[in-house]
Design a protein around this motif. Sequence first.
Motif, PDB file in Angstrom:
ATOM      1  N   MET A 162       0.834  -1.196   0.000  1.00 40.29           N
ATOM      2  CA  MET A 162       0.000   0.000   0.000  1.00 40.29           C
ATOM      3  C   MET A 162       0.871   1.249   0.000  1.00 40.29           C
ATOM      4  SD  MET A 162      -3.024  -1.046   2.718  1.00 40.29           S
ATOM      5  CE  MET A 162      -4.042   0.366   2.292  1.00 40.29           C
ATOM      6  N   TYR A 163       0.306   2.331  -0.537  1.00 37.23           N
ATOM      7  CA  TYR A 163       0.982   3.629  -0.462  1.00 37.23           C
ATOM      8  C   TYR A 163      -0.029   4.686  -0.023  1.00 37.23           C
ATOM      9  CZ  TYR A 163      -1.022   4.806  -5.090  1.00 37.23           C
ATOM     10  OH  TYR A 163      -1.869   5.061  -6.145  1.00 37.23           O
ATOM     11  N   GLY A 164       0.493   5.818   0.392  1.00 41.13           N
ATOM     12  CA  GLY A 164      -0.366   6.871   0.938  1.00 41.13           C
ATOM     13  C   GLY A 164      -0.762   6.608   2.376  1.00 41.13           C
ATOM     14  N   LEU A 165       0.038   5.807   3.087  1.00 40.16           N
ATOM     15  CA  LEU A 165      -0.272   5.452   4.472  1.00 40.16           C
ATOM     16  C   LEU A 165       0.132   6.578   5.431  1.00 40.16           C
ATOM     17  CD1 LEU A 165       1.033   1.760   4.471  1.00 40.16           C
ATOM     18  CD2 LEU A 165      -1.344   2.535   4.278  1.00 40.16           C
ATOM     19  N   PRO A 166      -0.509   6.661   6.608  1.00 36.68           N
ATOM     20  CA  PRO A 166      -0.130   7.690   7.579  1.00 36.68           C
ATOM     21  C   PRO A 166       1.350   7.564   7.972  1.00 36.68           C
ATOM     22  CG  PRO A 166      -2.177   6.603   8.229  1.00 36.68           C
ATOM     23  CD  PRO A 166      -1.630   5.830   7.076  1.00 36.68           C
ATOM     24  N   MET A 172      10.336   5.150   2.319  1.00 35.27           N
ATOM     25  CA  MET A 172       9.742   3.950   2.913  1.00 35.27           C
ATOM     26  C   MET A 172       9.074   3.079   1.843  1.00 35.27           C
ATOM     27  SD  MET A 172       7.917   5.439   6.345  1.00 35.27           S
ATOM     28  CE  MET A 172       8.861   6.018   7.764  1.00 35.27           C
ATOM     29  N   LEU A 173       8.349   3.724   0.945  1.00 37.24           N
ATOM     30  CA  LEU A 173       7.705   2.982  -0.139  1.00 37.24           C
ATOM     31  C   LEU A 173       8.738   2.306  -1.021  1.00 37.24           C
ATOM     32  CD1 LEU A 173       5.239   2.196  -1.900  1.00 37.24           C
ATOM     33  CD2 LEU A 173       5.543   4.383  -3.091  1.00 37.24           C
ATOM     34  N   GLU A 174       9.782   3.047  -1.370  1.00 35.05           N
ATOM     35  CA  GLU A 174      10.836   2.477  -2.215  1.00 35.05           C
ATOM     36  C   GLU A 174      11.480   1.266  -1.549  1.00 35.05           C
ATOM     37  OE1 GLU A 174      12.323   6.438  -4.645  1.00 35.05           O
ATOM     38  OE2 GLU A 174      13.163   6.012  -2.661  1.00 35.05           O
ATOM     39  N   LYS A 175      11.705   1.356  -0.250  1.00 28.57           N
ATOM     40  CA  LYS A 175      12.295   0.241   0.485  1.00 28.57           C
ATOM     41  C   LYS A 175      11.384  -0.981   0.440  1.00 28.57           C
ATOM     42  CE  LYS A 175      13.396  -1.174   5.228  1.00 28.57           C
ATOM     43  NZ  LYS A 175      13.394  -0.741   6.653  1.00 28.57           N
ATOM     44  N   ILE A 190      -0.437  -3.338  -5.660  1.00 34.36           N
ATOM     45  CA  ILE A 190      -0.114  -2.165  -4.839  1.00 34.36           C
ATOM     46  C   ILE A 190      -1.250  -1.157  -4.948  1.00 34.36           C
ATOM     47  CG2 ILE A 190       1.311  -1.138  -6.676  1.00 34.36           C
ATOM     48  CD1 ILE A 190       3.163  -0.186  -4.284  1.00 34.36           C
ATOM     49  N   TYR A 191      -1.790  -0.786  -3.785  1.00 39.57           N
ATOM     50  CA  TYR A 191      -3.008   0.017  -3.717  1.00 39.57           C
ATOM     51  C   TYR A 191      -2.776   1.297  -2.937  1.00 39.57           C
ATOM     52  CZ  TYR A 191      -4.914  -4.619  -4.778  1.00 39.57           C
ATOM     53  OH  TYR A 191      -5.161  -5.844  -5.346  1.00 39.57           O
ATOM     54  N   GLY A 192      -3.386   2.376  -3.412  1.00 43.73           N
ATOM     55  CA  GLY A 192      -3.386   3.615  -2.651  1.00 43.73           C
ATOM     56  C   GLY A 192      -4.439   3.541  -1.557  1.00 43.73           C
ATOM     57  N   LEU A 193      -4.107   4.067  -0.393  1.00 42.51           N
ATOM     58  CA  LEU A 193      -5.043   4.054   0.726  1.00 42.51           C
ATOM     59  C   LEU A 193      -6.287   4.875   0.391  1.00 42.51           C
ATOM     60  CD1 LEU A 193      -5.767   3.466   3.731  1.00 42.51           C
ATOM     61  CD2 LEU A 193      -4.610   5.627   4.273  1.00 42.51           C
ATOM     62  N   SER A 214       0.622  14.326   1.876  1.00 43.54           N
ATOM     63  CA  SER A 214       0.008  15.327   1.017  1.00 43.54           C
ATOM     64  C   SER A 214      -0.317  14.731  -0.345  1.00 43.54           C
ATOM     65  CB  SER A 214       0.970  16.507   0.828  1.00 43.54           C
ATOM     66  OG  SER A 214       2.119  16.091   0.090  1.00 43.54           O
ATOM     67  N   GLU A 215      -1.209  15.384  -1.069  1.00 42.32           N
ATOM     68  CA  GLU A 215      -1.552  14.926  -2.416  1.00 42.32           C
ATOM     69  C   GLU A 215      -0.326  14.896  -3.313  1.00 42.32           C
ATOM     70  OE1 GLU A 215      -4.741  17.092  -4.141  1.00 42.32           O
ATOM     71  OE2 GLU A 215      -6.185  16.597  -2.558  1.00 42.32           O
ATOM     72  N   GLU A 216       0.555  15.884  -3.130  1.00 40.78           N
ATOM     73  CA  GLU A 216       1.777  15.938  -3.946  1.00 40.78           C
ATOM     74  C   GLU A 216       2.661  14.722  -3.672  1.00 40.78           C
ATOM     75  OE1 GLU A 216      -0.014  19.880  -3.566  1.00 40.78           O
ATOM     76  OE2 GLU A 216       0.615  18.397  -2.072  1.00 40.78           O
ATOM     77  N   LEU A 217       2.781  14.349  -2.394  1.00 43.04           N
ATOM     78  CA  LEU A 217       3.616  13.199  -2.052  1.00 43.04           C
ATOM     79  C   LEU A 217       2.984  11.901  -2.553  1.00 43.04           C
ATOM     80  CD1 LEU A 217       5.992  11.846  -0.729  1.00 43.04           C
ATOM     81  CD2 LEU A 217       4.848  12.050   1.495  1.00 43.04           C
ATOM     82  N   VAL A 218       1.673  11.789  -2.436  1.00 42.76           N
ATOM     83  CA  VAL A 218       0.994  10.581  -2.930  1.00 42.76           C
ATOM     84  C   VAL A 218       1.204  10.451  -4.440  1.00 42.76           C
ATOM     85  CG1 VAL A 218      -1.252   9.474  -3.281  1.00 42.76           C
ATOM     86  CG2 VAL A 218      -0.694  10.505  -1.064  1.00 42.76           C
ATOM     87  N   GLU A 219       1.159  11.571  -5.150  1.00 43.43           N
ATOM     88  CA  GLU A 219       1.394  11.525  -6.596  1.00 43.43           C
ATOM     89  C   GLU A 219       2.830  11.107  -6.888  1.00 43.43           C
ATOM     90  OE1 GLU A 219       0.683  14.119 -10.673  1.00 43.43           O
ATOM     91  OE2 GLU A 219       0.483  15.106  -8.726  1.00 43.43           O
TER      92      GLU A 219
END
Length: 381
Positions: A162-166, A172-175, A190-193, A214-219
């Motif tokens: 998952m991505y976009g997690l608190p 962290m995602l890359e790892k 792989i799913y966005g929260l 943030s939306e920018e980071l999720v993108e």
Amino acid sequence: MTMKLGLYVHIPFCLQKCFYCDFPSFANIADLKEAYTDALCKEILMQGALLPCAVVDTIYIGGGTPTTLSDGLLRKILASLKQAFHFNETMECSIEANPGTVNPQQLESLRAAGVNRISFGVQTFEDNLLVKIGRIHTAQAASQSVLLAQAAGFTNINLDLMYGLPGQTLAMLEKSMQIAMDLGVDHISIYGLIVEEGTVFAAKEKQGQLELPSEELVEQMYDRIMSALPNAGYERYEISNFAKAKCYSRHNLKYWQDQPYLGLGAAAHSYINDRRYANTHDVKAYIAAVNSGKVAAEVEEEMTSTVLMEEFCFLALRTKWGIDCGKFAEKFGRSIFAVYGNVIKNLQEKKLLTVDARSVYLTALGMKYGNQVFAEFLLDT
């Protein structure tokens, strides 16, 4: 006439409800496991008798957490499936598992019973994030579970991330992606929260206690996924699914490609002969209905030709193959361009759709903004 059929088997038990989960799963009904399994096996036999011409080519045992059941109960379910239905020789049989709920004996038993694909709900390899989202395993347990499955003979393994997690960062995602790839699995979902109503996260959000990226980071996370996995040889064959060597989830393809499937168990959904229906969500009500000799289905969606067209299109568009224009015409007796010509043209101009001699499918940009595209395929009524 023979019908190729997928089976979805729902196991509603879990050890702890994850904070983002809105699936029909329960952590406080462990005392019903045996009664539920008995009822499920009865429903399997009942439904098998109603579908004598079906040849099952995929089975998906999901939940909940199926591997919270004992080895004996799982084998009983698998034996009932084999008794009730005709199996295709090359059948895909998948089971969901949470890291930390499997052991070598259970994995070997499942493999010997015909299960040939396993999907682990890892979500992240960051221990602090696992705690924040309500998972009960550790990163080390996740890696160890994959290694145990491989040792037991599983070669078709999926990991859910998952991505976009608190509290999640891009690093962290890359790892997590790198660890998943290093484990040598051939499939990654792989799913966005999404914060769903009725979940712990929804309650936290209303109280102002949920800090999301943030939306920018999720993108940025999305864009990194779309470069890292394909660069490592994982083909994006569906919006959220990536596979090596064409190790696609054959069962999930049924959902996206207008193929029939039968749901077994509480809350399980079915789609057969253009009808959608679901069993009751209430586990005790499900057990009572089956034990009284009744089919537990209680919800049937009205599938008008309009609804069928809409679903045919936006489900197919989730995949890399998109909408097969010939199959659309065969099913509905009309060219897709006679129904959606203006919509397709408009989305092409926005570089969200591509059209070739056989198909209409999403561009990379269309995949990114898929929900906007799907909304355009809703017909005015």
